[in-house]
Design a protein around this motif. Structure first.
Motif, PDB file in Angstrom:
ATOM      1  N   GLU A  31       0.837  -1.209  -0.091  1.00 25.74           N
ATOM      2  CA  GLU A  31       0.214  -0.164  -0.109  1.00 25.74           C
ATOM      3  C   GLU A  31       0.898   1.230  -0.153  1.00 25.74           C
ATOM      4  O   GLU A  31       0.636   2.193  -0.840  1.00 25.74           O
ATOM      5  N   LEU A  32       1.931   1.298   0.834  1.00 22.76           N
ATOM      6  CA  LEU A  32       2.713   2.489   0.669  1.00 22.76           C
ATOM      7  C   LEU A  32       3.638   2.631  -0.457  1.00 22.76           C
ATOM      8  O   LEU A  32       3.813   3.467  -0.815  1.00 22.76           O
ATOM      9  N   ALA A  33       3.803   1.623  -1.166  1.00 26.31           N
ATOM     10  CA  ALA A  33       4.614   1.567  -2.339  1.00 26.31           C
ATOM     11  C   ALA A  33       3.611   2.127  -3.582  1.00 26.31           C
ATOM     12  O   ALA A  33       4.111   3.172  -4.268  1.00 26.31           O
ATOM     13  N   THR A  34       2.199   1.972  -3.452  1.00 28.78           N
ATOM     14  CA  THR A  34       1.331   2.523  -4.328  1.00 28.78           C
ATOM     15  C   THR A  34       1.293   3.897  -3.937  1.00 28.78           C
ATOM     16  O   THR A  34       1.139   4.715  -4.851  1.00 28.78           O
ATOM     17  N   GLN A  35       0.850   4.334  -2.682  1.00 31.91           N
ATOM     18  CA  GLN A  35       0.999   5.437  -2.430  1.00 31.91           C
ATOM     19  C   GLN A  35       2.031   6.516  -2.798  1.00 31.91           C
ATOM     20  O   GLN A  35       1.810   7.755  -3.046  1.00 31.91           O
ATOM     21  N   TYR A  36       3.241   6.109  -2.744  1.00 36.36           N
ATOM     22  CA  TYR A  36       4.463   6.903  -2.999  1.00 36.36           C
ATOM     23  C   TYR A  36       5.069   6.551  -4.581  1.00 36.36           C
ATOM     24  O   TYR A  36       5.954   7.199  -4.744  1.00 36.36           O
ATOM     25  N   ALA A  37       4.048   5.728  -5.229  1.00 38.66           N
ATOM     26  CA  ALA A  37       4.679   5.252  -6.665  1.00 38.66           C
ATOM     27  C   ALA A  37       5.876   4.994  -6.465  1.00 38.66           C
ATOM     28  O   ALA A  37       6.802   5.447  -7.632  1.00 38.66           O
ATOM     29  N   THR A  38       6.525   3.943  -5.989  1.00 41.13           N
ATOM     30  CA  THR A  38       7.623   3.530  -5.925  1.00 41.13           C
ATOM     31  C   THR A  38       7.684   1.727  -5.621  1.00 41.13           C
ATOM     32  O   THR A  38       6.606   1.453  -5.591  1.00 41.13           O
ATOM     33  N   SER A  39       8.772   1.304  -5.733  1.00 43.01           N
ATOM     34  CA  SER A  39       8.893  -0.295  -5.296  1.00 43.01           C
ATOM     35  C   SER A  39       8.765  -0.429  -3.857  1.00 43.01           C
ATOM     36  O   SER A  39       9.100   0.241  -3.073  1.00 43.01           O
ATOM     37  N   ARG A  40       8.272  -1.817  -3.621  1.00 38.46           N
ATOM     38  CA  ARG A  40       8.289  -2.046  -2.170  1.00 38.46           C
ATOM     39  C   ARG A  40       9.628  -2.274  -1.523  1.00 38.46           C
ATOM     40  O   ARG A  40       9.840  -1.985  -0.365  1.00 38.46           O
ATOM     41  N   VAL A  41      10.887  -2.395  -2.181  1.00 37.58           N
ATOM     42  CA  VAL A  41      12.156  -2.202  -1.954  1.00 37.58           C
ATOM     43  C   VAL A  41      12.560  -1.002  -1.354  1.00 37.58           C
ATOM     44  O   VAL A  41      13.234  -0.869  -0.244  1.00 37.58           O
ATOM     45  N   THR A  42      12.086  -0.128  -2.130  1.00 37.18           N
ATOM     46  CA  THR A  42      12.502   1.436  -1.641  1.00 37.18           C
ATOM     47  C   THR A  42      11.609   1.919  -0.464  1.00 37.18           C
ATOM     48  O   THR A  42      12.111   2.572   0.453  1.00 37.18           O
ATOM     49  N   ILE A  43      10.603   1.267  -0.206  1.00 34.41           N
ATOM     50  CA  ILE A  43       9.520   1.366   0.949  1.00 34.41           C
ATOM     51  C   ILE A  43      10.408   0.670   2.117  1.00 34.41           C
ATOM     52  O   ILE A  43      10.623   1.017   3.360  1.00 34.41           O
ATOM     53  N   GLN A  44      10.720  -0.651   1.764  1.00 34.03           N
ATOM     54  CA  GLN A  44      11.465  -1.351   2.779  1.00 34.03           C
ATOM     55  C   GLN A  44      12.649  -0.599   3.456  1.00 34.03           C
ATOM     56  O   GLN A  44      12.859  -0.688   4.536  1.00 34.03           O
ATOM     57  N   LYS A  45      13.323   0.066   2.326  1.00 41.47           N
ATOM     58  CA  LYS A  45      14.530   0.765   3.037  1.00 41.47           C
ATOM     59  C   LYS A  45      14.204   1.946   3.836  1.00 41.47           C
ATOM     60  O   LYS A  45      14.821   2.256   4.771  1.00 41.47           O
ATOM     61  N   ALA A  46      13.274   2.482   3.262  1.00 42.90           N
ATOM     62  CA  ALA A  46      12.658   3.697   4.122  1.00 42.90           C
ATOM     63  C   ALA A  46      12.324   3.259   5.496  1.00 42.90           C
ATOM     64  O   ALA A  46      12.588   3.840   6.442  1.00 42.90           O
ATOM     65  N   LEU A  47      11.464   2.040   5.644  1.00 43.43           N
ATOM     66  CA  LEU A  47      11.010   1.665   6.904  1.00 43.43           C
ATOM     67  C   LEU A  47      12.416   1.088   7.979  1.00 43.43           C
ATOM     68  O   LEU A  47      12.463   1.313   9.026  1.00 43.43           O
ATOM     69  N   ASP A  48      13.198   0.419   7.179  1.00 40.94           N
ATOM     70  CA  ASP A  48      14.443   0.044   7.864  1.00 40.94           C
ATOM     71  C   ASP A  48      15.210   1.310   8.288  1.00 40.94           C
ATOM     72  O   ASP A  48      15.557   1.161   9.458  1.00 40.94           O
TER      73      ASP A  48
END
Length: 106
Positions: A31-48
């Protein structure tokens, strides 16, 4: 600034504003990847990054949550000014060189 850092800053600011309260579960990574129009890997790095800062924590198989102990006072990461300035009102901070040596690898 890298995209994951911008996303981490945005999520951190949402927590500070109160969009997410302490103990709240964040949306799932897809959901965050869709919201920010990016990949799940990028979201994972942000959450990390936010997890390293202590802003959020993850529970395997359950989700990602806002840390219960997170407070605005602890948010020194966003507006980091250094320990000397942060504790200046408590007195002076000084450093003393005890010893100095150069060690070369063998």
């Amino acid at each position: 600034m890298a995209q994951y850092q911008s996303i981490a800053n945005d999520i951190r600011n949402q927590i500070i504003r109160g969009d997410y309260q302490q103990g709240d579960q964040l949306p799932i990574q897809t959901e965050l990847a869709t919201q920010y129009a990016t990949s799940r890997v990028t979201i994972q790095k942000a959450l990390d990054l936010l997890q390293i800062e202590g802003v959020i924590y993850g529970k395997k198989g359950v989700g990602t949550f806002v840390t219960e102990q997170f407070s605005l006072y602890d948010n020194a990461v966003q507006d980091y000014m250094g320990l000397t300035k942060h504790y200046a009102q408590l007195g002076t901070i000084e450093s003393k060189l005890i010893s100095f040596e150069v060690r070369f690898p063998r």
